[in-house]
Write an enzyme that holds these catalytic residues in place. Structure first.
Site, PDB file in Angstrom:
ATOM      1  N   ARG A 122       1.093  -1.739  -0.171  1.00  0.00           N
ATOM      2  CA  ARG A 122       0.105  -0.267  -0.328  1.00  0.00           C
ATOM      3  C   ARG A 122       0.851   1.085   0.058  1.00  0.00           C
ATOM      4  O   ARG A 122       1.766   1.989   0.898  1.00  0.00           O
ATOM      5  CB  ARG A 122      -1.144   0.142   1.401  1.00  0.00           C
ATOM      6  CG  ARG A 122      -1.723   1.651   1.606  1.00  0.00           C
ATOM      7  CD  ARG A 122      -2.751   1.256   2.090  1.00  0.00           C
ATOM      8  NE  ARG A 122      -4.042   0.560   1.660  1.00  0.00           N
ATOM      9  CZ  ARG A 122      -5.504   0.393   2.111  1.00  0.00           C
ATOM     10  NH1 ARG A 122      -5.550   1.435   3.276  1.00  0.00           N
ATOM     11  NH2 ARG A 122      -5.949   0.042   1.448  1.00  0.00           N
ATOM     12  N   HIS A 149      -6.775   1.124  -6.872  1.00  0.00           N
ATOM     13  CA  HIS A 149      -7.171   0.553  -5.849  1.00  0.00           C
ATOM     14  C   HIS A 149      -8.057  -1.124  -6.536  1.00  0.00           C
ATOM     15  O   HIS A 149      -9.135  -1.766  -6.218  1.00  0.00           O
ATOM     16  CB  HIS A 149      -8.072   0.575  -4.586  1.00  0.00           C
ATOM     17  CG  HIS A 149      -8.253   0.535  -2.924  1.00  0.00           C
ATOM     18  ND1 HIS A 149      -7.305  -1.162  -3.068  1.00  0.00           N
ATOM     19  CD2 HIS A 149      -8.980   0.813  -1.984  1.00  0.00           C
ATOM     20  CE1 HIS A 149      -7.757  -1.200  -2.043  1.00  0.00           C
ATOM     21  NE2 HIS A 149      -8.441  -0.134  -1.215  1.00  0.00           N
ATOM     22  N   GLN A 152     -10.091  -3.275  -4.602  1.00  0.00           N
ATOM     23  CA  GLN A 152     -11.319  -3.711  -3.644  1.00  0.00           C
ATOM     24  C   GLN A 152     -12.574  -3.615  -4.598  1.00  0.00           C
ATOM     25  O   GLN A 152     -13.650  -4.220  -3.909  1.00  0.00           O
ATOM     26  CB  GLN A 152     -11.533  -1.831  -3.499  1.00  0.00           C
ATOM     27  CG  GLN A 152     -12.688  -1.277  -3.094  1.00  0.00           C
ATOM     28  CD  GLN A 152     -13.258  -1.681  -1.657  1.00  0.00           C
ATOM     29  OE1 GLN A 152     -12.030  -1.645  -0.715  1.00  0.00           O
ATOM     30  NE2 GLN A 152     -14.181  -1.882  -1.423  1.00  0.00           N
ATOM     31  N   ASP A 244     -17.297   7.601  -2.108  1.00  0.00           N
ATOM     32  CA  ASP A 244     -16.009   7.462  -0.889  1.00  0.00           C
ATOM     33  C   ASP A 244     -15.636   8.736  -0.388  1.00  0.00           C
ATOM     34  O   ASP A 244     -16.115   9.798  -0.927  1.00  0.00           O
ATOM     35  CB  ASP A 244     -15.087   7.063  -1.740  1.00  0.00           C
ATOM     36  CG  ASP A 244     -13.936   6.799  -1.193  1.00  0.00           C
ATOM     37  OD1 ASP A 244     -13.260   6.538   0.058  1.00  0.00           O
ATOM     38  OD2 ASP A 244     -11.903   6.098  -2.020  1.00  0.00           O
ATOM     39  N   CYS A 283     -16.337   2.075   0.280  1.00  0.00           N
ATOM     40  CA  CYS A 283     -15.386   1.250   0.414  1.00  0.00           C
ATOM     41  C   CYS A 283     -14.974   0.840   1.928  1.00  0.00           C
ATOM     42  O   CYS A 283     -14.489  -0.192   2.199  1.00  0.00           O
ATOM     43  CB  CYS A 283     -14.051   1.309  -0.386  1.00  0.00           C
ATOM     44  SG  CYS A 283     -13.559   3.193  -0.276  1.00  0.00           S
ATOM     45  N   ARG A 311     -13.613  -8.643   0.366  1.00  0.00           N
ATOM     46  CA  ARG A 311     -12.403  -7.845   0.368  1.00  0.00           C
ATOM     47  C   ARG A 311     -11.712  -9.578   0.717  1.00  0.00           C
ATOM     48  O   ARG A 311     -10.250 -10.209  -0.027  1.00  0.00           O
ATOM     49  CB  ARG A 311     -11.848  -7.423   1.243  1.00  0.00           C
ATOM     50  CG  ARG A 311     -12.680  -5.800   0.668  1.00  0.00           C
ATOM     51  CD  ARG A 311     -11.772  -5.314  -0.482  1.00  0.00           C
ATOM     52  NE  ARG A 311     -10.205  -5.492  -0.439  1.00  0.00           N
ATOM     53  CZ  ARG A 311      -9.571  -4.456   0.259  1.00  0.00           C
ATOM     54  NH1 ARG A 311     -10.546  -3.171   1.080  1.00  0.00           N
ATOM     55  NH2 ARG A 311      -8.688  -4.913  -0.024  1.00  0.00           N
TER      56      ARG A 311
HETATM   57  N1  NVA Z   1      -9.862   6.935  -1.617  1.00  0.00           N
HETATM   58  C1  NVA Z   1      -9.216   6.194  -0.282  1.00  0.00           C
HETATM   59  C2  NVA Z   1      -9.640   4.811  -0.463  1.00  0.00           C
HETATM   60  C3  NVA Z   1      -9.377   4.153   1.467  1.00  0.00           C
HETATM   61  C4  NVA Z   1      -9.547   3.507   1.264  1.00  0.00           C
HETATM   62  C5  NVA Z   1      -8.183   6.613   0.150  1.00  0.00           C
HETATM   63  O1  NVA Z   1      -7.169   6.713  -0.734  1.00  0.00           O
HETATM   64  O2  NVA Z   1      -8.284   7.000   1.294  1.00  0.00           O
HETATM   65  N1   CP Z   2     -10.972  -0.590   2.083  1.00  0.00           N
HETATM   66  C1   CP Z   2      -9.917  -0.153   2.217  1.00  0.00           C
HETATM   67  O1   CP Z   2      -9.152   0.022   1.359  1.00  0.00           O
HETATM   68  O2   CP Z   2      -9.634   0.076   4.203  1.00  0.00           O
HETATM   69  P1   CP Z   2      -8.882  -0.202   4.747  1.00  0.00           P
HETATM   70  O3   CP Z   2      -7.832   1.066   4.409  1.00  0.00           O
HETATM   71  O4   CP Z   2      -9.107   0.071   5.547  1.00  0.00           O
HETATM   72  O5   CP Z   2      -7.562  -0.949   4.342  1.00  0.00           O
END
Ligand code: NVA
Ligand code: CP
Length: 323
Positions: A122, A149, A152, A244, A283, A311
């Site tokens: 990540r 992502h 997801q 989101d 998500c 997931r």
């Molecule tokens: N768009 C959000 C998704 C989190 C799972 C982020 O990148 O923070």
């Molecule tokens: N949706 C998602 O990726 O959640 P987290 O940020 O908790 O991993």
């Protein structure tokens, strides 16, 4: 809402479409049949897990999980998923790694692949993932970057199919900030034959690069991609509404952006403007009463916790197929 079940396919049958050794970085890197193989494998593994049937397809294998950003779902679902597959996962927070003291991504990749069978990361910069993949001899999985992502959206497409019985021909309307999640929705849902509408205010629509790539995909797969600046128009005829956070990890919170995005909040007025049996997705993590109101998130249209559960199953399928 009673979920409808798509047909189940056996793991051995879907294994014929081999994805062994492939990185899982962007959905646009995959053909429809390949994504279908992942979905069918996910249903099979979900059924096995629910029935308590052993499915230790990755016995003795190790997954390195590098986190440069926070996570609840991604960390837990990958770690539990590896355990259920008979393998082992290592949680590697960037701050505790030599990466934080300047070791390069290339050297990190070259070393981790000597110990582990697959790497999930990540990251902020998407190029960190492509660099990991370039220098690793084992597959690399995108656990979220600033621009996509994909894990997801595999779980999300599984959830849509479970609730609607199909993907092809459905309309998904993503409303809010155009971001990593909406980019992967545009890729994945288009490849699987869905029509995609993005409802975002001016200044927060997808980038020209994303629009070009997904327009090409939509021509190839015979679907439509639209961008609308009016949230009610965006959700007209929608089978799925998705939203989101207004502020993704790493982004600065500004009053200006909040004001631009508030009219795109998922609330009763917006849900009433879509199809009567629309499902509402997020998500997570959600910012209740910002991008979505609690009444909708906890209401009968919401499938957000099914998404979170899937997931686990979708990622187990990805790992089982690529490792
Ligand atoms: N768009 C959000 C998704 C989190 C799972 C982020 O990148 O923070
Ligand atoms: N949706 C998602 O990726 O959640 P987290 O940020 O908790 O991993």
């Amino acid at each position: 809402m009673v979920p409808t079940k798509p047909p189940l396919t056996s793991f051995s049958k879907v294994m014929r479409m081999s994805l062994k050794g492939r990185d899982f970085i962007d959905l646009a890197d995959f053909e429809r049949q390949e994504l279908r193989t992942i979905l069918d494998t996910a249903y099979d593994l979900k059924r096995k897990q629910k029935r308590g049937e052993p499915h230790e397809l990755l016995k003795g294998k190790s997954l390195a999980m590098i986190f440069m950003k926070s996570s609840t779902r991604t960390r837990v679902s990958f770690e539990v998923g590896m355990t259920q597959l008979g393998g082992h996962a290592l949680y590697l927070e960037q701050t505790g790694m030599q990466l934080a003291r300047g070791e390069t991504i290339a050297d990190t990749a070259k070393v981790l692949c000597r110990y582990c069978d697959v790497i999930m990361a990540r990251v902020f910069a998407h190029s960190d993932l492509t660099d990991l993949a370039k220098y690793s001899s084992v597959p690399v999985v995108n656990g979220l970057s600033d621009t996509s992502h994909p894990c997801q959206i595999m779980a999300d497409m599984m959830t849509i199919e479970e609730h609607k019985g199909e993907l092809k021909g459905l309309k998904i309307a993503y409303v809010g900030d155009s971001n990593n999640v909406s980019n992967s929705i545009m890729d994945g849902c288009t490849i699987m034959g869905m029509d995609v509408t993005i409802g975002s205010p001016k200044g927060y629509i997808p980038t020209a690069e994303v629009l070009k790539r997904t327009s090409e995909l939509s021509q190839r797969y015979g679907t439509t991609i639209e961008v609308k600046n009016n949230p009610l128009k965006a959700v007209e005829g929608a089978d799925v509404i998705y939203t989101d956070t207004f502020f993704s990890m790493g982004q600065e919170r500004t009053k200006e952006k909040e004001a631009a995005l508030m009219p795109f909040q998922v609330n009763k007025t917006l849900v009433d403007a879509a199809k009567r049996d629309v499902i509402v997705m997020h998500c997570l993590p959600a910012h209740r009463d910002e991008e979505i109101v609690s009444e909708i998130m906890d209401g009968p249209h919401s499938v957000v916790y099914d998404q979170a559960e899937n997931r686990l199953h979708a990622q187990k399928a990805i790992l089982a197929l690529i490792v």
